[in-house]
Design an enzyme around this catalytic site. Sequence first.
Site, PDB file in Angstrom:
ATOM      1  N   CYS A 107       0.835  -1.195   0.000  1.00  8.24           N
ATOM      2  CA  CYS A 107       0.000   0.000   0.000  1.00  8.24           C
ATOM      3  C   CYS A 107       0.876   1.252   0.000  1.00  8.24           C
ATOM      4  O   CYS A 107       2.057   1.202   0.306  1.00  8.24           O
ATOM      5  CB  CYS A 107      -0.922   0.016   1.211  1.00  8.24           C
ATOM      6  SG  CYS A 107      -0.058  -0.020   2.783  1.00  8.24           S
ATOM      7  N   CYS A 108       0.271   2.365  -0.332  1.00  7.66           N
ATOM      8  CA  CYS A 108       1.044   3.596  -0.522  1.00  7.66           C
ATOM      9  C   CYS A 108       1.177   4.370   0.784  1.00  7.66           C
ATOM     10  O   CYS A 108       0.212   4.583   1.491  1.00  7.66           O
ATOM     11  CB  CYS A 108       0.362   4.492  -1.557  1.00  7.66           C
ATOM     12  SG  CYS A 108       0.323   3.771  -3.202  1.00  7.66           S
ATOM     13  N   GLY A 109       2.403   4.771   1.087  1.00 12.49           N
ATOM     14  CA  GLY A 109       2.606   5.804   2.093  1.00 12.49           C
ATOM     15  C   GLY A 109       2.774   5.336   3.516  1.00 12.49           C
ATOM     16  O   GLY A 109       3.663   5.798   4.190  1.00 12.49           O
ATOM     17  N   LYS A 110       1.954   4.419   3.989  1.00 14.52           N
ATOM     18  CA  LYS A 110       1.955   4.118   5.416  1.00 14.52           C
ATOM     19  C   LYS A 110       2.583   2.761   5.739  1.00 14.52           C
ATOM     20  O   LYS A 110       2.443   2.277   6.846  1.00 14.52           O
ATOM     21  CB  LYS A 110       0.523   4.163   5.954  1.00 14.52           C
ATOM     22  CG  LYS A 110      -0.099   5.555   5.847  1.00 14.52           C
ATOM     23  CD  LYS A 110      -1.486   5.588   6.455  1.00 14.52           C
ATOM     24  CE  LYS A 110      -2.100   6.972   6.354  1.00 14.52           C
ATOM     25  NZ  LYS A 110      -3.458   7.031   6.913  1.00 14.52           N
TER      26      LYS A 110
END
Length: 264
Positions: A107-110
């Site tokens: 997933c993106c970012g986290k």
Amino acid sequence: MLHNTSSKEPIVKYTYGELLSTEDDIVTEFPITIHINGQEFATMVCTPTHLEELVIGFLASEGVILFKDDIKNLDIDEDRGFAYVTLKKATINVDQQHYSKRFIGSCCGKSRQFYFQSDVKTAKTSMTKISLTAEQCINLMNRMQGDSVVFKETGGVHNAALCTPTDIIIGRNDIGRHNALDKIYGYSLLNKISVRDKIIVFSGRISSEIMTKAAKIGVGIVLSKSAPTDLAIRLANDLNITAVGFIRGNSFNVYSHPEKITRA
């Protein structure tokens, strides 16, 4: 065993007022766990292609290795999803090196923490003198997107490419934005490519994580189809990296060090 990058799955499609049973190409999601000198280090969720590049690039970006030759042996068990790395160093103490065993998702970012001490040690201030014309920025983005067969089939991967001002050296894709960059980094290390005068072209959002990874690779210009975050811009300014975003059609925005982008 070679894994497919996508598979046909049954779906129900709504179009023009009708619900139709059909099939769609769905991108493959594959977990791989890295062991270093017999110790579990990290599990990544990725697209199952160019796994050697992914592992080497990831270890370099984490500061575990500097060069491919720091690795004594690398075995990848694709059937079970494991990568076994033996370093020339006899031991690696994960805690002392400021790492933590963690799950790294697609997933993106986290999916990752930002303030690892290894980031501070391995991110480089760019020393590049290279510049690009506006037309070169747009052409490189169009070429990278046009070359991505998996994205055209599934719409489910991020694309990244290592480029000169006029050509694409190598392109890679993955369900994880950071994985696509790690594959490029791994390719550069395996093939001993100097990246100081190269450009990264990227399809996803430029987050602080992505900017940090670009700095670790050592490039001075990052071109993206999408937007940056405020922290990514601050990092780019500090690290002498030119960040260009929203490259779409015949326009784009330059967010840091605009002196490296010229009209002609």
